[in-house]
Design a protein around this motif. Structure first.
Motif, PDB file in Angstrom:
ATOM      1  N   ARG A 200       0.804  -1.245  -0.133  1.00 53.44           N
ATOM      2  CA  ARG A 200      -0.078   0.080  -0.035  1.00 53.44           C
ATOM      3  C   ARG A 200       0.879   1.214   0.137  1.00 53.44           C
ATOM      4  O   ARG A 200       1.614   1.366   0.997  1.00 53.44           O
ATOM      5  CB  ARG A 200      -1.068   0.103   1.280  1.00 53.44           C
ATOM      6  CG  ARG A 200      -1.760   1.178   1.100  1.00 53.44           C
ATOM      7  CD  ARG A 200      -2.716   1.130   2.449  1.00 53.44           C
ATOM      8  NE  ARG A 200      -2.027   1.454   3.883  1.00 53.44           N
ATOM      9  CZ  ARG A 200      -2.494   1.223   4.930  1.00 53.44           C
ATOM     10  NH1 ARG A 200      -3.731   0.870   5.345  1.00 53.44           N
ATOM     11  NH2 ARG A 200      -1.819   1.774   6.206  1.00 53.44           N
TER      12      ARG A 200
ATOM     13  N   GLY B 252      -6.771  -3.032   2.574  1.00 51.83           N
ATOM     14  CA  GLY B 252      -6.563  -1.965   2.224  1.00 51.83           C
ATOM     15  C   GLY B 252      -6.446  -1.876   0.685  1.00 51.83           C
ATOM     16  O   GLY B 252      -6.321  -0.790   0.002  1.00 51.83           O
ATOM     17  N   LEU B 253      -6.230  -2.888   0.115  1.00 51.13           N
ATOM     18  CA  LEU B 253      -6.235  -2.990  -1.417  1.00 51.13           C
ATOM     19  C   LEU B 253      -7.395  -3.442  -1.970  1.00 51.13           C
ATOM     20  O   LEU B 253      -7.434  -3.561  -3.135  1.00 51.13           O
ATOM     21  CB  LEU B 253      -4.885  -4.105  -1.602  1.00 51.13           C
ATOM     22  CG  LEU B 253      -3.479  -4.300  -1.187  1.00 51.13           C
ATOM     23  CD1 LEU B 253      -2.802  -5.255  -1.412  1.00 51.13           C
ATOM     24  CD2 LEU B 253      -3.107  -2.682  -1.708  1.00 51.13           C
TER      25      LEU B 253
ATOM     26  N   ASP C  85      -3.931   6.734  -5.250  1.00 51.65           N
ATOM     27  CA  ASP C  85      -4.217   5.514  -4.905  1.00 51.65           C
ATOM     28  C   ASP C  85      -5.517   5.589  -4.127  1.00 51.65           C
ATOM     29  O   ASP C  85      -6.885   4.590  -4.536  1.00 51.65           O
ATOM     30  CB  ASP C  85      -2.969   4.764  -3.879  1.00 51.65           C
ATOM     31  CG  ASP C  85      -3.815   3.319  -3.197  1.00 51.65           C
ATOM     32  OD1 ASP C  85      -3.713   2.423  -4.007  1.00 51.65           O
ATOM     33  OD2 ASP C  85      -4.163   3.431  -2.044  1.00 51.65           O
ATOM     34  N   ARG C  86      -5.775   6.448  -3.102  1.00 51.87           N
ATOM     35  CA  ARG C  86      -6.889   6.640  -2.066  1.00 51.87           C
ATOM     36  C   ARG C  86      -8.076   7.200  -3.362  1.00 51.87           C
ATOM     37  O   ARG C  86      -9.261   6.504  -2.887  1.00 51.87           O
ATOM     38  CB  ARG C  86      -6.772   7.338  -1.204  1.00 51.87           C
ATOM     39  CG  ARG C  86      -5.822   7.184  -0.107  1.00 51.87           C
ATOM     40  CD  ARG C  86      -5.812   5.658   0.268  1.00 51.87           C
ATOM     41  NE  ARG C  86      -4.503   5.387   1.156  1.00 51.87           N
ATOM     42  CZ  ARG C  86      -3.293   4.917   1.247  1.00 51.87           C
ATOM     43  NH1 ARG C  86      -3.020   4.786  -0.153  1.00 51.87           N
ATOM     44  NH2 ARG C  86      -2.645   4.840   2.094  1.00 51.87           N
TER      45      ARG C  86
ATOM     46  N   ARG D 230      -9.059   4.355  -5.672  1.00 55.62           N
ATOM     47  CA  ARG D 230     -10.077   3.226  -4.933  1.00 55.62           C
ATOM     48  C   ARG D 230     -11.465   3.777  -4.653  1.00 55.62           C
ATOM     49  O   ARG D 230     -12.233   3.055  -4.609  1.00 55.62           O
ATOM     50  CB  ARG D 230      -9.312   2.711  -3.500  1.00 55.62           C
ATOM     51  CG  ARG D 230      -8.059   1.794  -3.874  1.00 55.62           C
ATOM     52  CD  ARG D 230      -7.356   1.539  -2.526  1.00 55.62           C
ATOM     53  NE  ARG D 230      -6.169   1.197  -2.768  1.00 55.62           N
ATOM     54  CZ  ARG D 230      -5.692   0.217  -3.258  1.00 55.62           C
ATOM     55  NH1 ARG D 230      -6.448  -0.681  -3.853  1.00 55.62           N
ATOM     56  NH2 ARG D 230      -4.393   0.050  -3.649  1.00 55.62           N
TER      57      ARG D 230
END
Ligand code: TXA
Ligand code: MG
Length: 318
Positions: free
Chosen positions: A186, A215-216, A311-312, A315
């Motif tokens: 992450r 978290g992935l 990334d956040r 997602r």
């Protein structure tokens, strides 16, 4: 200001198996005595998190690492020496101290030493490890202030230690060193470039189907509003399309200089990626509070903390 007496109260609650929310430099954590299985199970219950999802064990000093880990390979020592205390989590082979409740039944354990004066004071006074996920309900945006924690978890947590707003603002970087090849699970508060410089080799990126790290999961870190990704140059087009679809409440989230067309409300983030990371979750919560149904978010470049912010948002957009 935090009183010393609240840290003592926190330690007393933790010793009898209760839960305490505490600040770290990344996000607030919901802590339990990592060696008390009932307390750890309570964390899963309060978060509404599936119990197979492992937790990070937080330690007060780097020398506690050997108590929780069976073999500490050389690269782990080097990373710990360089980045602890700090926003880096290492996944390593577990010792007998790390129970199935903490590791989700895996043979590895995730550990980190947070860099926040209140967290360190608490961990040192407590003495043991604190198993702590982010102090939000499962699948929602992580809390970066004590007020966020209270609004998410309310009466389900006995005590929230207030250490002010989190300085990093996104979760720790997680590196798996349990096999021969270091892997980035992450992106987070420590930039990938800094890790690679210290390791002297590139970090492999974990494949998206690695279910061991929730978290992935694609849908993680999501605000209530839908998220649509944009670049600075196509914001206008994206917003107009949404308005034409009949979306009434459209928010635009982007760095200073972003321009939102009429009909959308602009939420500005700082220009630099570190500033964006610090402000990101607070802004997403504010957008939810104001009842927007869709957010058009401008992605930062992939360098430094920009990788974690991207990334956040990616997602959240899933
Ligand atoms: O910054 C942070 O890391 C914050 C603060 C509170 O320290 N904590 C945090 O915890 O983000 P949580 O539970 O929300 O996310 C921890 C991540 C999860 O994605 C989990 O799957 C992964 O760490 N993890 C924990 N143990 C693991 C293991 N043994 N192997 C692989 N991933 C692991
Ligand atoms: Mg979390």
């Amino acid at each position: 200001m935090l009183e010393l007496s609240s840290v003592y109260r926190a330690v007393e609650i933790l010793r009898r198996g209760g839960l305490v929310a505490f600040p770290t430099e990344t996000v607030y954590g919901l802590g339990a005595d990592a060696e008390n299985e009932l307390a750890v199970r309570q964390v899963f219950a309060v978060k509404g998190r599936p119990s197979a999802h492992p937790l990070i064990v937080h330690l007060g000093t780097p020398d506690r690492l050997d108590a929780w880990v069976r073999d500490v390979p050389r690269p782990a020592r080097v990373l710990a020496r360089t980045f602890w205390p700090g926003p880096l989590t290492l996944v390593l082979p577990r010792s007998a101290r790390a129970s199935d409740a903490v590791t989700g039944g895996q043979e590895t354990v995730a550990v980190r030493v947070p860099d926040h004066p209140v967290a360190i004071e608490l961990l040192k006074a407590f003495g043991g490890g604190l198993a702590a996920p982010s102090a939000n309900r499962f699948g929602r945006v992580s809390p970066t202030t004590a007020a966020h924690v209270r609004s998410d978890l309310g009466g389900d947590v006995e005590l929230v230690l207030d250490g002010g707003p989190c300085q990093v603002g996104v979760e720790s970087t997680i590196v798996d060193l349990s096999s021969g090849v270091p892997r980035l699970l992450r992106p987070g508060g420590v930039p990938k470039e800094a890790l690679e410089r210290t390791l002297g080799e590139p970090l492999a990126i974990a494949s998206g189907d690695d279910v061991r790290a929730p978290g992935l999961l694609p849908s993680h870190y999501a605000p209530k509003a839908g998220v649509r990704l944009a670049t600075r140059s196509n914001v206008d087009e994206r917003v107009r399309a949404l308005l034409e679809e009949g979306r009434a409440k459209v928010a635009v989230l982007g760095p200073v200089g972003t321009i939102a067309p009429p009909g959308a409300k602009l939420f500005l983030l700082p220009e630099d990626p570190a500033g964006q990371a610090r402000a990101l979750y607070g802004e997403l919560r504010q957008i939810d509070t104001e009842g927007f149904d869709v957010i058009v978010a401008v992605l930062p470049p992939e360098t430094g903390l920009g990788l974690a912010v991207r990334d956040r948002l990616t997602r959240a957009a899933h």
